[in-house]
Design an enzyme around this catalytic site. Structure first.
Site, PDB file in Angstrom:
ATOM      1  N   PHE A   4       6.992  -6.254  -2.711  1.00  0.00           N
ATOM      2  CA  PHE A   4       5.722  -6.985  -3.483  1.00  0.00           C
ATOM      3  C   PHE A   4       4.956  -6.130  -4.441  1.00  0.00           C
ATOM      4  CE2 PHE A   4       1.024  -7.403  -3.410  1.00  0.00           C
ATOM      5  CZ  PHE A   4       1.502  -9.665  -3.244  1.00  0.00           C
TER       6      PHE A   4
ATOM      7  N   ASP B 118       6.411   1.446  -8.184  1.00  0.00           N
ATOM      8  CA  ASP B 118       5.374   1.020  -8.040  1.00  0.00           C
ATOM      9  C   ASP B 118       4.438   1.939  -6.282  1.00  0.00           C
ATOM     10  OD1 ASP B 118       3.298  -0.743  -6.342  1.00  0.00           O
ATOM     11  OD2 ASP B 118       4.210  -2.433  -6.622  1.00  0.00           O
TER      12      ASP B 118
ATOM     13  N   LYS C  50      -4.867   0.123  -4.839  1.00  0.00           N
ATOM     14  CA  LYS C  50      -5.147   0.329  -3.370  1.00  0.00           C
ATOM     15  C   LYS C  50      -6.530   1.520  -3.025  1.00  0.00           C
ATOM     16  CE  LYS C  50      -3.048  -2.939  -1.458  1.00  0.00           C
ATOM     17  NZ  LYS C  50      -1.692  -3.333  -2.027  1.00  0.00           N
TER      18      LYS C  50
HETATM   19  C1  LIG Z   1      -0.849  -4.495  -2.786  1.00  0.00           C
HETATM   20  C2  LIG Z   1       0.105  -3.799  -3.242  1.00  0.00           C
HETATM   21  C3  LIG Z   1       0.222  -4.603  -4.921  1.00  0.00           C
HETATM   22  C4  LIG Z   1      -1.418  -5.319  -5.151  1.00  0.00           C
HETATM   23  O1  LIG Z   1      -2.013  -4.525  -5.338  1.00  0.00           O
HETATM   24  P1  LIG Z   1      -3.597  -5.653  -6.532  1.00  0.00           P
HETATM   25  O2  LIG Z   1      -4.630  -4.685  -6.175  1.00  0.00           O
HETATM   26  O3  LIG Z   1      -3.694  -6.646  -4.627  1.00  0.00           O
HETATM   27  O4  LIG Z   1      -3.118  -6.591  -7.284  1.00  0.00           O
HETATM   28  C5  LIG Z   1       1.121  -4.064  -5.708  1.00  0.00           C
HETATM   29  N1  LIG Z   1       2.062  -3.627  -4.784  1.00  0.00           N
HETATM   30  C6  LIG Z   1       2.329  -2.868  -3.822  1.00  0.00           C
HETATM   31  C7  LIG Z   1       3.320  -2.112  -3.484  1.00  0.00           C
HETATM   32  C8  LIG Z   1       1.168  -3.267  -2.993  1.00  0.00           C
HETATM   33  O5  LIG Z   1       1.071  -2.582  -1.711  1.00  0.00           O
END
Ligand SMILES: *Cc1c(COP(=O)(O)O)cnc(C)c1O
Length: 398
Positions: A140, A225, A254
């Site tokens: 994700f 990420d 986050k």
């Molecule tokens: C939550 C998340 C995102 C997206 O972040 P947003 O601030 O909602 O755009 C991207 N990568 C990972 C691994 C995430 O957990």
């Protein structure tokens, strides 16, 4: 349903786009790892706004920073030099091998920046027309069109076609498949060391090291990420440290500003050559207010050894959950995770158990209908985790 909650629910349905399936809960106040709803009922927060409020709700020192900065300066634009942004960059860079930072507003935007940088780096620095980004199944990376393409889950992009080109997905954990997917058109591999939205699935260290080595061998960029795994959550400041990795680009968001919207990428000196003035920008990125809060957040995380705390509490929680798994055979299929990022995969649909936990004052997330996902604030007390395990055992037995 209380009257206060029914009122909130009715207004929400009337006023907001129908994009969220919400929990039957309207929250009004928080402190540390506790939350209170509109009826004054208390909850233990095992979700931290989805790995956002790492230092807990309304952290006293952060409240102080917000109050002071609110009277001094909020926003001026990246047309100007800004000290708070520099303080934050310095603190962030002290945690890793990277040399440069770009600030933005969310995880998706951080990944967008990473993708754009990887492509431009290949063209401008390496002189190769390589634009393909390889990602892994069940990943994700966000909800913008580009990061949706990277995420590659048909359900999430339903109705939004066409998505941007230039993304290839291979099965997570299948090193041979990844090797086959890398071509002259590949710019980078983008992955999460622990797939959060995928149901808290840590990828094997050996696999991760082989992926990085392949990126070096084929001279493409390796991007982690760390939007969910970063900022001490997994027991190290960055999850890549567990495996001795040195990603060229890391995305973070986050918990960067403990609840205020902020994202960033950390970039090596070399990879940073892919950008030049004018090649990427965002209005709010690294604004004075957000940077002040994030700088203090990073400072506290380091000063209070929050990575160690997450490792210790996460280890304790996993042990307690493994013991519960043995005491109640056939109920829990697997306990997974790293630090305070824990998934409890139940043997059957977990909706009832999740509802019971909420009813008894424990807020967690149910992922894929069967995995209880715990992302508590790193400041949570050990006793609260123990009480959760005891409550979970009751709920499972009933
Ligand atoms: C939550 C998340 C995102 C997206 O972040 P947003 O601030 O909602 O755009 C991207 N990568 C990972 C691994 C995430 O957990």
């Amino acid at each position: 349903m209380s009257r206060a909650f029914a009122e909130v629910k009715k207004r929400e349905e009337a006023l907001l786009c129908r994009t969220y399936g919400r929990y039957p809960l309207a929250l009004a106040r928080g402190r540390g790892a506790r939350l209170w709803d509109v009826d004054g009922k208390e909850y233990v927060d095992l979700l931290a706004g989805l790995a956002v409020t790492g230092l807990g709700h309304c952290h006293e020192e952060l409240c102080g920073v917000v109050a002071r900065q609110a009277e001094q300066l909020w926003h001026v634009s990246n047309l100007f030099y800004q000290n708070n942004q520099l303080d934050l960059a310095e603190k962030l860079l002290s945690t890793s091998h990277h040399a440069k930072v770009f600030f933005c507003n969310s995880g998706a935007e951080a990944n967008e920046a990473a993708i754009k940088l990887a492509r431009r780096y290949m063209r401008r620095v390496k002189g190769r027309d390589a634009a393909e980004i390889i990602t892994l199944s069940d990943c994700f990376h966000g909800r913008t069109l580009g990061t949706l393409a990277a995420t590659g889950r048909p359900g999430l992009s339903d109705g939004f076609a066409p998505l941007p080109q230039g993304f290839t997905q291979v099965a997570a954990g299948d090193f041979e498949a990844l090797g086959r997917a890398v071509t002259a058109a590949t710019a980078a591999v983008l992955l999460e060391t622990v797939q959060g939205e995928g149901g808290v699935v840590p990828l094997p260290g050996e696999y991760l090291r082989k992926v990085e080595a392949l990126c070096r061998e084929r001279d493409i960029l390796f991007i982690c990420d760390e939007v969910q795994t970063g900022m001490c959550r997994t027991g190290r400041f960055w999850s890549f440290e567990h495996y001795g990795l040195k990603p060229d680009i890391v995305s973070v968001a986050k918990s960067l500003a403990n609840g205020l919207p902020m994202g960033a990428i950390l970039v090596t000196e070399d990879a940073a050559k892919g950008f030049e003035p004018g090649s990427h920008a965002t209005t709010f990125g690294g604004g004075e207010m957000l940077s002040a809060v994030a700088a203090k957040t990073v400072e506290i995380l380091l000063r209070d050894n929050m990575a160690e705390r997450a490792a210790f509490l996460g280890g304790h929680l996993k042990e307690a959950l493994e013991a519960l798994r043995s005491r109640q055979p056939g109920k829990i299929r697997e306990v997974r995770g790293l630090g305070l990022m824990v998934g409890i995969e139940l043997a059957a649909n977990g909706r009832k158990i999740w509802e019971k936990l909420l009813d008894r004052g424990y807020i967690c997330n149910l992922s894929h209908e069967k995995t209880l996902r715990l992302l508590p604030p790193l400041v949570i007390e050990r006793a609260a985790l123990d009480a959760f395990v005891a409550t979970l055992e009751q709920a499972i037995q009933e």
